[in-house]
Design a protein around this motif. Structure first.
Motif, PDB file in Angstrom:
ATOM      1  N   GLU A  93      -0.757 -57.241 -16.591  1.00 32.03           N
ATOM      2  CA  GLU A  93      -0.429 -57.286 -18.011  1.00 32.03           C
ATOM      3  C   GLU A  93      -1.279 -56.301 -18.809  1.00 32.03           C
ATOM      4  N   ARG A  94      -2.566 -56.196 -18.464  1.00 30.72           N
ATOM      5  CA  ARG A  94      -3.433 -55.252 -19.158  1.00 30.72           C
ATOM      6  C   ARG A  94      -2.975 -53.817 -18.916  1.00 30.72           C
ATOM      7  N   LEU A  95      -2.581 -53.516 -17.679  1.00 27.38           N
ATOM      8  CA  LEU A  95      -2.117 -52.166 -17.371  1.00 27.38           C
ATOM      9  C   LEU A  95      -0.802 -51.866 -18.092  1.00 27.38           C
ATOM     10  N   LEU A  96       0.093 -52.847 -18.152  1.00 33.74           N
ATOM     11  CA  LEU A  96       1.367 -52.623 -18.832  1.00 33.74           C
ATOM     12  C   LEU A  96       1.168 -52.402 -20.326  1.00 33.74           C
ATOM     13  N   GLU A  97       0.202 -53.096 -20.929  1.00 33.21           N
ATOM     14  CA  GLU A  97      -0.099 -52.868 -22.338  1.00 33.21           C
ATOM     15  C   GLU A  97      -0.562 -51.431 -22.570  1.00 33.21           C
ATOM     16  N   ALA A  98      -1.417 -50.935 -21.655  1.00 31.82           N
ATOM     17  CA  ALA A  98      -1.893 -49.558 -21.787  1.00 31.82           C
ATOM     18  C   ALA A  98      -0.761 -48.564 -21.595  1.00 31.82           C
ATOM     19  N   LEU A  99       0.154 -48.848 -20.645  1.00 30.55           N
ATOM     20  CA  LEU A  99       1.260 -47.929 -20.388  1.00 30.55           C
ATOM     21  C   LEU A  99       2.284 -47.946 -21.513  1.00 30.55           C
ATOM     22  N   SER A 100       2.435 -49.096 -22.184  1.00 31.60           N
ATOM     23  CA  SER A 100       3.451 -49.225 -23.227  1.00 31.60           C
ATOM     24  C   SER A 100       3.009 -48.654 -24.561  1.00 31.60           C
ATOM     25  N   ALA A 101       1.685 -48.470 -24.747  1.00 31.49           N
ATOM     26  CA  ALA A 101       1.198 -47.899 -26.008  1.00 31.49           C
ATOM     27  C   ALA A 101       1.663 -46.452 -26.137  1.00 31.49           C
ATOM     28  N   GLY A 102       2.040 -46.067 -27.330  1.00 30.88           N
ATOM     29  CA  GLY A 102       2.540 -44.717 -27.535  1.00 30.88           C
ATOM     30  C   GLY A 102       1.434 -43.677 -27.589  1.00 30.88           C
ATOM     31  N   GLY A 103       1.825 -42.416 -27.451  1.00 32.06           N
ATOM     32  CA  GLY A 103       0.874 -41.316 -27.587  1.00 32.06           C
ATOM     33  C   GLY A 103       0.107 -41.025 -26.321  1.00 32.06           C
ATOM     34  N   TYR A 104      -0.831 -40.076 -26.465  1.00 32.48           N
ATOM     35  CA  TYR A 104      -1.643 -39.669 -25.328  1.00 32.48           C
ATOM     36  C   TYR A 104      -2.690 -40.729 -24.991  1.00 32.48           C
ATOM     37  N   GLY A 105      -3.097 -40.739 -23.733  1.00 28.65           N
ATOM     38  CA  GLY A 105      -4.188 -41.582 -23.272  1.00 28.65           C
ATOM     39  C   GLY A 105      -4.987 -40.840 -22.216  1.00 28.65           C
ATOM     40  N   GLU A 106      -6.199 -41.311 -21.971  1.00 22.76           N
ATOM     41  CA  GLU A 106      -7.047 -40.665 -20.965  1.00 22.76           C
ATOM     42  C   GLU A 106      -6.762 -41.263 -19.596  1.00 22.76           C
ATOM     43  N   LEU A 107      -6.398 -40.400 -18.675  1.00 21.80           N
ATOM     44  CA  LEU A 107      -6.127 -40.796 -17.296  1.00 21.80           C
ATOM     45  C   LEU A 107      -7.243 -40.267 -16.407  1.00 21.80           C
ATOM     46  N   VAL A 108      -7.794 -41.149 -15.578  1.00 21.27           N
ATOM     47  CA  VAL A 108      -8.752 -40.711 -14.552  1.00 21.27           C
ATOM     48  C   VAL A 108      -7.981 -40.607 -13.250  1.00 21.27           C
ATOM     49  N   HIS A 109      -7.702 -39.380 -12.855  1.00 22.57           N
ATOM     50  CA  HIS A 109      -6.977 -39.108 -11.609  1.00 22.57           C
ATOM     51  C   HIS A 109      -7.942 -39.303 -10.443  1.00 22.57           C
ATOM     52  N   PRO A 110      -7.529 -40.002  -9.397  1.00 20.06           N
ATOM     53  CA  PRO A 110      -8.477 -40.262  -8.295  1.00 20.06           C
ATOM     54  C   PRO A 110      -8.968 -39.012  -7.582  1.00 20.06           C
ATOM     55  N   VAL A 111      -8.209 -37.926  -7.651  1.00 24.90           N
ATOM     56  CA  VAL A 111      -8.602 -36.694  -6.962  1.00 24.90           C
ATOM     57  C   VAL A 111      -9.100 -35.643  -7.957  1.00 24.90           C
ATOM     58  N   PHE A 112      -8.375 -35.447  -9.057  1.00 26.53           N
ATOM     59  CA  PHE A 112      -8.686 -34.351  -9.981  1.00 26.53           C
ATOM     60  C   PHE A 112      -9.535 -34.768 -11.175  1.00 26.53           C
ATOM     61  N   GLY A 113      -9.833 -36.027 -11.305  1.00 27.81           N
ATOM     62  CA  GLY A 113     -10.734 -36.465 -12.363  1.00 27.81           C
ATOM     63  C   GLY A 113     -10.029 -36.730 -13.687  1.00 27.81           C
ATOM     64  N   VAL A 114     -10.737 -36.483 -14.782  1.00 26.66           N
ATOM     65  CA  VAL A 114     -10.274 -36.877 -16.114  1.00 26.66           C
ATOM     66  C   VAL A 114      -9.171 -35.946 -16.600  1.00 26.66           C
ATOM     67  N   VAL A 115      -8.080 -36.543 -17.063  1.00 26.20           N
ATOM     68  CA  VAL A 115      -7.006 -35.841 -17.760  1.00 26.20           C
ATOM     69  C   VAL A 115      -6.973 -36.438 -19.165  1.00 26.20           C
ATOM     70  N   SER A 116      -7.495 -35.723 -20.137  1.00 24.34           N
ATOM     71  CA  SER A 116      -7.729 -36.301 -21.458  1.00 24.34           C
ATOM     72  C   SER A 116      -6.447 -36.548 -22.249  1.00 24.34           C
TER      73      SER A 116
END
Length: 421
Positions: A69-92
């Motif tokens: 549920e916490r992950l779905l809330e983050a995915l459903s929020a609009g706009g950009y978000g910070e993703l930490v890629h397991p291989v390439f690191g931070v995607v701001s």
């Protein structure tokens, strides 16, 4: 070295999740030009498109539903978000394209979420420019940042110098010198409350006290900022208060040491007692320069509301502020260790750039300054009515032409400084 050696914990908008697989793709925008009776094609590369990232997130465990549920809330929020890629690191600037949730009957306490992200670029803004007020207010933000960096450097280096003062006689001598500096700086302003800590035992508190006292100079008298409006007299008042011209009025003399490219705190021929005094004087110099820059920001903010100073006056304010900040940078290089001097210098450069940008914004926002010819005999009120249809602007003409303001009648053919509209 494999990617497993640098694997990072994946998350999106701060919500962590496990990853089973990732797939990243980039497509270039290519335009093909084909010609009759000719094999092949000419390729025109218009650049790479956004990176597309597909992530298979795995949520499992007894509390997997809460985590999902916490992950779905983050995915459903609009706009950009910070993703930490397991291989390439931070995607701001990661944008969610879509996601799909899969449950398997053999794993009742787990699920897999297929998520597609696309990496966004910085927005392209056309014909946008910060207002003159915003540019002036940015000076205050840069000033506080420079003050914080300088205070941190002062606290660290003074603590290091204190460790070198092993003899009681040296500690007493340094305390006396620093107390004299404190009394001399406090003599420039009254009514400012401070913690009263000594610089040797509590360097950070002492540095904050000095900043408070010096900042109080620009607030005394209470009408100082109002005096900034209309002429350079208020600016000169604050500048003289911050930088006295002789020792009797508050100037601080530096001890004389032999010339060397190394900073004083990195040299073995400079006693710790002298280093402590130089460090305190450097801090005072820096705080005075920052206070002057903040006063310049206040002046420019006033000018953004109702312009009263000429472009030459504003250029003078910016130049004098840069001169004070450059002196503070030079002082930091001569005293502080290399790393601290670099950090302090960069913060002061950013502050100088903010003052310069604010002054340019105020100047550019005004109509061009030109020379106009007086069409007939008359006074400034009449000229303001002829040129602008507003006789109240005669005060503006008087500021731009101090000598003409003293003449009751201006003769036909005289040339005056005036705004084009």
């Amino acid at each position: 070295m494999s990617w497993a050696d640098n694997l990072q914990d994946a998350s999106f908008r701060g919500i962590p999740f496990e990853v089973r697989t990732t797939r990243d793709a980039v497509q270039r925008a290519l335009v093909q030009y084909e010609f009759p009776y000719r094999d092949g094609a000419q390729i025109d590369d218009h650049g790479a498109g956004p990176r597309q990232m597909s992530v298979a997130a795995v949520i499992y465990g007894d509390n997997y539903l809460v985590r999902l549920e916490r992950l779905l809330e983050a995915l459903s929020a609009g706009g950009y978000g910070e993703l930490v890629h397991p291989v390439f690191g931070v995607v701001s600037r990661a944008q969610v394209v879509d996601y799909e949730i899969s449950h398997d009957a053999e794993h009742p306490d787990a699920c897999e979420v297929q998520i597609r992200f696309v990496e966004g670029d910085q927005p392209v803004v056309f014909f946008a420019r910060a207002s003159t007020r915003q540019s002036a207010q940015a000076v205050s933000t840069s000033g506080q940042a420079a003050r914080d960096v300088g205070l941190g450097a002062f606290g660290r280096t003074m603590s290091a110098v204190r460790g070198q003062l092993t003899a009681l006689r040296d500690r007493v001598a340094v305390l006396g010198q620093l107390d004299a500096i404190t009394r001399q700086v406090r003599g420039t302003v009254q009514g400012v409350l401070t913690a009263g800590m000594d610089a040797l035992t509590y360097p950070t508190s002492w540095g904050s006290d000095i900043a408070t006292v010096i900042t109080g100079v620009t607030n005394a008298p209470s009408a100082a900022l109002d005096r900034l409006r209309g002429s350079l007299s208020g600016w000169s008042l604050v500048r003289r208060a911050l930088f006295p011209s002789d020792a009797r009025s508050g100037a601080l003399a530096r001890p004389v040491i032999s010339h060397s490219p190394l900073p004083a705190l990195a040299r073995t021929d400079v006693p710790a007692t002298v280093q402590a005094r130089l460090l305190a004087l450097d801090h005072v110099e820096r705080e005075r320069a920052i206070a002057l820059a903040e006063a310049a920001g206040a002046l420019l903010e006033l000018e953004s509301d109702a312009g009263t100073l000429t472009p030459d006056d504003l250029a003078t304010v910016a130049a004098q502020t840069r001169e004070a900040l450059q002196a503070a940078i030079t002082s930091a290089r001569a005293v502080l260790p290399l790393e601290d001097a670099y950090q302090v210098g960069e913060a002061l450069r950013d502050l100088a750039a903010a003052v310069q940008a604010a002054a340019e914004a105020v100047i550019v926002a005004r109509p061009p300054l030109i020379e106009r010819t007086v069409p007939a005999d008359g006074n400034l009120q009449l000229l303001a009515h002829w040129w602008y249809g507003d006789q109240a602007r005669w005060e503006e003409l008087a500021r731009l032409n101090p000598s003409a303001a003293k003449q009751p009648i201006l003769r036909e053919g005289c040339r005056l400084n005036a705004y084009s509209k």
